[in-house]
Design a protein around this motif. Structure first.
Motif, PDB file in Angstrom:
ATOM      1  N   TYR A   1      -6.515 -10.832  -2.098  1.00  0.00           N
ATOM      2  CA  TYR A   1      -7.291 -11.428  -1.005  1.00  0.00           C
ATOM      3  C   TYR A   1      -8.393 -12.341  -1.525  1.00  0.00           C
ATOM      4  O   TYR A   1      -8.643 -13.411  -0.958  1.00  0.00           O
ATOM      5  CB  TYR A   1      -7.898 -10.352  -0.101  1.00  0.00           C
ATOM      6  CG  TYR A   1      -8.809 -10.960   0.941  1.00  0.00           C
ATOM      7  CD1 TYR A   1      -8.281 -11.521   2.088  1.00  0.00           C
ATOM      8  CD2 TYR A   1     -10.194 -11.018   0.743  1.00  0.00           C
ATOM      9  CE1 TYR A   1      -9.101 -12.130   3.031  1.00  0.00           C
ATOM     10  CE2 TYR A   1     -11.015 -11.618   1.671  1.00  0.00           C
ATOM     11  CZ  TYR A   1     -10.463 -12.179   2.818  1.00  0.00           C
ATOM     12  OH  TYR A   1     -11.273 -12.804   3.726  1.00  0.00           O
TER      13      TYR A   1
ATOM     14  N   GLU B   1       1.565  -2.196   3.751  1.00  0.00           N
ATOM     15  CA  GLU B   1       0.731  -3.373   3.956  1.00  0.00           C
ATOM     16  C   GLU B   1       0.562  -4.142   2.644  1.00  0.00           C
ATOM     17  O   GLU B   1       0.334  -3.560   1.595  1.00  0.00           O
ATOM     18  CB  GLU B   1      -0.634  -2.974   4.519  1.00  0.00           C
ATOM     19  CG  GLU B   1      -1.487  -4.159   4.911  1.00  0.00           C
ATOM     20  CD  GLU B   1      -2.666  -3.794   5.802  1.00  0.00           C
ATOM     21  OE1 GLU B   1      -3.478  -4.685   6.084  1.00  0.00           O
ATOM     22  OE2 GLU B   1      -2.766  -2.617   6.220  1.00  0.00           O
TER      23      GLU B   1
ATOM     24  N   GLN C   1      -3.519  -8.245  10.888  1.00  0.00           N
ATOM     25  CA  GLN C   1      -3.774  -8.032   9.474  1.00  0.00           C
ATOM     26  C   GLN C   1      -4.044  -9.357   8.773  1.00  0.00           C
ATOM     27  O   GLN C   1      -3.880 -10.442   9.338  1.00  0.00           O
ATOM     28  CB  GLN C   1      -2.586  -7.330   8.826  1.00  0.00           C
ATOM     29  CG  GLN C   1      -1.322  -8.168   8.700  1.00  0.00           C
ATOM     30  CD  GLN C   1      -0.151  -7.355   8.193  1.00  0.00           C
ATOM     31  OE1 GLN C   1       0.525  -6.668   8.961  1.00  0.00           O
ATOM     32  NE2 GLN C   1       0.111  -7.423   6.897  1.00  0.00           N
ATOM     33  N   TYR C   2      -4.443  -9.274   7.512  1.00  0.00           N
ATOM     34  CA  TYR C   2      -4.608 -10.439   6.653  1.00  0.00           C
ATOM     35  C   TYR C   2      -3.313 -10.667   5.881  1.00  0.00           C
ATOM     36  O   TYR C   2      -2.482  -9.763   5.743  1.00  0.00           O
ATOM     37  CB  TYR C   2      -5.763 -10.215   5.677  1.00  0.00           C
ATOM     38  CG  TYR C   2      -7.124 -10.142   6.333  1.00  0.00           C
ATOM     39  CD1 TYR C   2      -7.908 -11.280   6.467  1.00  0.00           C
ATOM     40  CD2 TYR C   2      -7.620  -8.927   6.807  1.00  0.00           C
ATOM     41  CE1 TYR C   2      -9.173 -11.210   7.070  1.00  0.00           C
ATOM     42  CE2 TYR C   2      -8.869  -8.846   7.398  1.00  0.00           C
ATOM     43  CZ  TYR C   2      -9.641  -9.988   7.530  1.00  0.00           C
ATOM     44  OH  TYR C   2     -10.880  -9.924   8.133  1.00  0.00           O
TER      45      TYR C   2
ATOM     46  N   SER D   1       0.822  -1.204   0.000  1.00  0.00           N
ATOM     47  CA  SER D   1       0.000   0.000   0.000  1.00  0.00           C
ATOM     48  C   SER D   1       0.860   1.259   0.000  1.00  0.00           C
ATOM     49  O   SER D   1       1.802   1.383   0.789  1.00  0.00           O
ATOM     50  CB  SER D   1      -0.899   0.013   1.241  1.00  0.00           C
ATOM     51  OG  SER D   1      -1.538   1.275   1.370  1.00  0.00           O
TER      52      SER D   1
ATOM     53  N   GLU E   1      -9.371  -2.874   3.417  1.00  0.00           N
ATOM     54  CA  GLU E   1      -8.773  -1.666   3.992  1.00  0.00           C
ATOM     55  C   GLU E   1      -7.292  -1.891   4.246  1.00  0.00           C
ATOM     56  O   GLU E   1      -6.866  -3.009   4.555  1.00  0.00           O
ATOM     57  CB  GLU E   1      -9.484  -1.320   5.300  1.00  0.00           C
ATOM     58  CG  GLU E   1      -9.037  -0.011   5.946  1.00  0.00           C
ATOM     59  CD  GLU E   1      -9.908   0.363   7.136  1.00  0.00           C
ATOM     60  OE1 GLU E   1     -11.109   0.609   6.933  1.00  0.00           O
ATOM     61  OE2 GLU E   1      -9.390   0.386   8.266  1.00  0.00           O
ATOM     62  N   VAL E   2      -6.516  -0.822   4.112  1.00  0.00           N
ATOM     63  CA  VAL E   2      -5.104  -0.861   4.499  1.00  0.00           C
ATOM     64  C   VAL E   2      -4.903   0.136   5.629  1.00  0.00           C
ATOM     65  O   VAL E   2      -5.562   1.171   5.695  1.00  0.00           O
ATOM     66  CB  VAL E   2      -4.171  -0.532   3.319  1.00  0.00           C
ATOM     67  CG1 VAL E   2      -4.171  -1.662   2.300  1.00  0.00           C
ATOM     68  CG2 VAL E   2      -4.540   0.795   2.659  1.00  0.00           C
ATOM     69  N   ASN E   3      -3.951  -0.198   6.518  1.00  0.00           N
ATOM     70  CA  ASN E   3      -3.780   0.618   7.719  1.00  0.00           C
ATOM     71  C   ASN E   3      -2.352   1.078   7.968  1.00  0.00           C
ATOM     72  O   ASN E   3      -2.073   1.654   9.013  1.00  0.00           O
ATOM     73  CB  ASN E   3      -4.300  -0.150   8.931  1.00  0.00           C
ATOM     74  CG  ASN E   3      -5.811  -0.184   8.962  1.00  0.00           C
ATOM     75  OD1 ASN E   3      -6.466   0.846   9.090  1.00  0.00           O
ATOM     76  ND2 ASN E   3      -6.388  -1.376   8.810  1.00  0.00           N
TER      77      ASN E   3
ATOM     78  N   ILE F   1      -0.836  -6.159  -0.405  1.00  0.00           N
ATOM     79  CA  ILE F   1      -2.116  -6.136  -1.126  1.00  0.00           C
ATOM     80  C   ILE F   1      -2.194  -7.251  -2.164  1.00  0.00           C
ATOM     81  O   ILE F   1      -3.232  -7.899  -2.311  1.00  0.00           O
ATOM     82  CB  ILE F   1      -2.321  -4.771  -1.800  1.00  0.00           C
ATOM     83  CG1 ILE F   1      -2.488  -3.687  -0.729  1.00  0.00           C
ATOM     84  CG2 ILE F   1      -3.529  -4.788  -2.736  1.00  0.00           C
ATOM     85  CD1 ILE F   1      -2.581  -2.292  -1.297  1.00  0.00           C
TER      86      ILE F   1
ATOM     87  N   ALA G   1      -4.323  -7.734   2.035  1.00  0.00           N
ATOM     88  CA  ALA G   1      -5.293  -6.802   2.611  1.00  0.00           C
ATOM     89  C   ALA G   1      -6.708  -7.074   2.118  1.00  0.00           C
ATOM     90  O   ALA G   1      -6.944  -7.299   0.924  1.00  0.00           O
ATOM     91  CB  ALA G   1      -4.886  -5.373   2.293  1.00  0.00           C
ATOM     92  N   LYS G   2      -7.635  -7.021   3.055  1.00  0.00           N
ATOM     93  CA  LYS G   2      -9.057  -7.172   2.749  1.00  0.00           C
ATOM     94  C   LYS G   2      -9.756  -5.837   3.035  1.00  0.00           C
ATOM     95  O   LYS G   2      -9.787  -5.387   4.184  1.00  0.00           O
ATOM     96  CB  LYS G   2      -9.670  -8.270   3.613  1.00  0.00           C
ATOM     97  CG  LYS G   2     -11.174  -8.439   3.416  1.00  0.00           C
ATOM     98  CD  LYS G   2     -11.761  -9.387   4.443  1.00  0.00           C
ATOM     99  CE  LYS G   2     -13.269  -9.502   4.263  1.00  0.00           C
ATOM    100  NZ  LYS G   2     -13.910 -10.334   5.304  1.00  0.00           N
TER     101      LYS G   2
END
Length: 793
Positions: free
Chosen positions: A71, A110, A97-98, A44, A104-106, A112, A101-102
């Protein structure tokens, strides 16, 4: 007679291999396999955003691209969040986290999407073809923003508070109220990170003929990675092998398991039926691995005329980043190890662990202790200043005394056990340190330097380090028919000298030659159950397990040899790999005993000194009990009742340039107590390395985020670390040994000792030189220059 190995400075057996460039790291594996594919990760660019759409249509058109995952391509357990490794009752809002990313990214970095191609260059080019539509969201960056909670990292986490935890030993308000003196203090340490020369690396290979998955990972927890891969990919645990090759540094960042890549690489290898490799680049390490350190502390302290602490009330805020896979270990350690070697009458600590839109936080060498030590030691210095007393005397007034051990601090430590110190002698440690640094002679030296227009200052700091945390480690010791001893333990190695120190333990316990012992670590094929290498636990945990396993092998060897030589076991001794009858020439080497350990077909011929094979009809009795297992080996596990507590003290003399505010180390001294020392040279090497990292944390290393969550110094061009020119040419080191009663070797950990008090030492010495309060670390020359300007205005 075998020379005693334990406690001697045996040269490290692993060094020549590394010095000659013969190490084998994750990126070195399978390089000649023509089927090997390489992976790259789309990360991200935003610190906080919703993912509206991911379009990968153009990716598969790139020549050399084999597969791409987002994802939506993950199924079953792979589509669930990554595990929360260490839950805690107060962690009411744990978020992980996953793998990809599912929705949303934080944080920037992160994962993807995951692309596999014929080489890394093609995979990275393919990432540019992926089109992601985002709805950007406001970012929460830093502790101040998280505390204000004007914006939330996770919509369902009120106030950005992952957890609030309190521990106390009594009524702190009453203690403060009855104190003759009281201070209110604020102390800060900024976010930083460890920078191992080797980043993360994972290689996976699926064997369709045996339905087995082999994974090599640059990890500190091979068995943990194995367990997560097994669960997430739906494989039997026995069908997964995880091997840790040579690791180019860990320092805590490689504890976290699993990283997304440690699942995605095996998934790709199994799906595609060919080996797959991921090697992290340096920018990826900055923006997608783990950071640590950032905490803000407010302290209320009450004390008497001698500086004895009556009430200590600490409130602090910890930045845990966007997710919290490793739980509350760092702030719990900071909150409990803050007490160091002291015994305040009443202590209360409350902390909030806060979410921010930045990289996750997991333990970095020291793991909360540098923050706690900084707060406590700076508070002690403030007490001394308020009373006009020598800093040494205030410390002496607060020390736990040698006759008070074991000493229960009345708190719960990170391992869930009582914070009870097992042994130590803090006054004696301080005496050694004062001699090394020449504390009493410093005022005259400072005056001499001042007459020359030079500013010098002296600082010291004390710490206690909980080491050897459970729950367990195991070991397997196998004596081969050649007489060689093969030893396996499950935890991993990142340069600590395990092949040397563990071999020393085996050589002494078994009575064999040091050079006949071979140590294997981090290979689940040889030791499938283990915890890992972190928290200064390897020597205590695996060292004790190896000792116990070697004792089992020795017991069996003596039993077999006694039967073969027709003597009582008590009459035997083992030296240089030979079992001999005391006071006689009768003997049998361990290799022959290993042959005899087959309970069916071998006997020992005294005349030829050889084991001879029975035929089925031969009379006579094999020299092994019928219920003995074949083989001359021992296996055991060690589980401690609680952590051991090492301790130490550092002191430094620093010079600050009156014009440029440059900070120079003139002298550095360390006294350390890790119980019985296995190898003094290795311990001193750990101390040297730790001090170097501590200097980095005190003067250079910080993660510089802007308000949007972009890391501004994500390269070695911008992230400062000390070079060898910034490290003292020599460090004066002395040892003290107060054996631990909690394990059979009387040892305590030493891996993190060098780094813990350095920031506190530097702050004290700079304050002594400048006569300006130093309340936050790290400190740069420009910041010191500004402090001077503000102080003098």
């Amino acid at each position: 007679m075998t020379t005693k190995m334990f406690g001697t400075g045996v040269a490290r057996v692993e060094d020549q291999r590394f010095l000659r460039g013969h190490g084998t790291y994750a990126d070195d594996l399978l390089v000649d396999d023509p089927r090997l594919l390489h992976a790259a990760v789309l990360r991200s660019p935003h610190a906080h955003a919703r993912i509206l759409d991911i379009n990968v249509d153009d990716v598969l058109e790139v020549d050399g691209v084999v597969a791409v995952w987002t994802y939506d391509d993950l199924t079953d357990a792979m589509a669930e969040p990554l595990p929360l490794l260490i839950p805690h009752p107060t962690l009411t809002h744990g978020r992980t986290q996953y793998a990809l990313a599912k929705d949303e990214v934080n944080y920037v970095g992160e994962a993807i999407a995951f692309v596999v191609a014929t080489d890394r260059y093609v995979a990275e080019d393919a990432l540019d073809r992926i089109r992601v539509s985002y709805e950007t969201l406001p970012a929460v960056v830093g502790i101040d923003a998280a505390r204000k909670a004007e914006r939330l990292v996770h919509d369902d986490v009120p106030g950005n508070v992952a957890a609030r935890m309190e521990q106390n030993t009594g009524d702190v308000e009453a203690a403060l109220a009855r104190s003759p003196h009281r201070l209110s203090l604020d102390w800060d340490i900024e976010r930083s990170a460890c920078m191992p020369m080797e980043g993360r690396g994972v290689v996976g290979r699926w064997d369709p003929d045996t339905s087995r998955l082999t994974v090599w990972s640059s990890t500190q927890t091979s068995t943990g990675v194995r367990g997560c891969i097994s669960a997430k990919l739906g494989l039997d645990l026995a069908a997964v092998d995880v091997i840790t090759p040579d690791v180019g540094g860990g320092f805590g960042v490689k504890i976290n398991h699993p990283w997304p890549e440690e699942l995605l690489v095996p998934l790709a290898a199994k799906t595609l039926g060919v080996p797959v490799k991921f090697t992290e680049d340096r920018r990826e390490h900055f923006i997608s691995s783990a950071h640590e350190r950032a905490q803000q502390h407010h302290v209320e302290v009450g004390f008497d005329d001698d500086g004895r602490i009556i009430g200590l009330d600490v409130r602090f805020w910890h930045d845990n980043g966007a997710y919290i896979p490793y739980g509350l270990i760092v702030p719990i350690v900071a909150s409990t190890q803050l007490l160091g070697p002291y015994k305040p009458e009443v202590y209360r600590v409350v902390f909030d662990s806060l979410y921010t839109n930045t990289v996750i936080v997991t333990p970095y060498r020291g793991a909360g202790r540098p923050q706690g030590c900084f707060v406590m030691e700076r508070t002690i210095d403030a007490i001394a200043k308020a009373l006009g007393k020598d800093r040494v005397e205030v410390r002496r007034a607060n020390f736990i005394q040698p006759d008070e051990f074991p000493y229960d601090q009345g708190l719960i430590f990170q391992d869930g056990r009582e914070l009870e110190y097992d042994s130590g002698n803090y006054p004696a440690l301080l005496d050694k340190l004062l001699t090394l640094i020449d504390w009493d002679g410093f005022p005259a030296y400072q005056a001499e330097m001042a007459a020359q227009g030079r500013r010098v200052g002296i600082g010291l700091a004390c710490y206690v380090e909980g080491t050897g945390a459970g729950p367990y480690e195991g070991a397997h010791v196998h004596i081969e028919t050649s007489g060689k001893v093969k030893v396996a333990t499950g935890l991993t190695t990142q340069g600590q000298g395990h092949q040397t120190s563990f071999a020393q333990i085996v050589a002494d316990t078994l009575g064999v030659r040091f050079e006949d012992v071979e140590i294997t670590t981090g290979d689940t094929r040889k030791m499938p159950y283990a915890v890992g290498t972190f928290a200064s636990r390897a020597a205590v945990m695996s060292g004790s397990a190896i000792h116990l396993a070697a004792l089992r092998a020795k017991e069996k060897a003596l039993r077999i040899a006694a039967e073969a030589l027709e003597v009582d076991e008590a009459d035997l001794e083992i030296a240089d790999g030979v079992v001999g009858v005391k006071g006689t020439d009768a003997q049998i080497d361990l290799g022959t005993v290993a042959v005899l350990s087959n309970p069916l077909r071998y006997a020992f011929d005294e005349a030829s000194k050889r084991a001879t094979q029975f035929s089925v009809g031969d009379p006579g009795k094999p020299p092994v009990a019928e219920d003995d297992e074949p083989g001359l080996e021992g296996k055991d596990f060690y589980s401690p009742s609680r952590s051991t507590f090492a301790s130490g003290m550092h002191a430094a003399i620093l010079e600050t340039d009156p014009d440029t505010a440059e900070i120079t180390i003139l002298k550095y001294a360390v006294v350390h107590d890790c119980g019985n020392v296995i190898n003094p040279m290795i311990v001193e090497g750990q101390i040297h390395g730790g001090v170097a990292q501590g200097i980095g944390g005190a003067l250079y290393e910080r993660m510089a985020y802007d308000d949007s969550g972009q890391l501004l110094n994500a390269s070695y061009m911008d992230f400062l670390m000390p070079f060898v020119t910034e490290i003292p040419d020599s460090i004066a080191i002395d040892h003290q040994e107060t054996p631990s009663p909690l394990n059979p070797l009387g040892i305590k950990g030493a891996g993190e000792a060098g780094v813990i008090p350095v920031s506190a030492v530097f702050a004290a010495a700079i304050e002594d030189a400048e006569r300006i309060p130093i309340t936050a670390m790290p400190i740069s020359p420009s910041e010191l220059f500004e402090l001077r300007r503000h102080h003098n205005s």
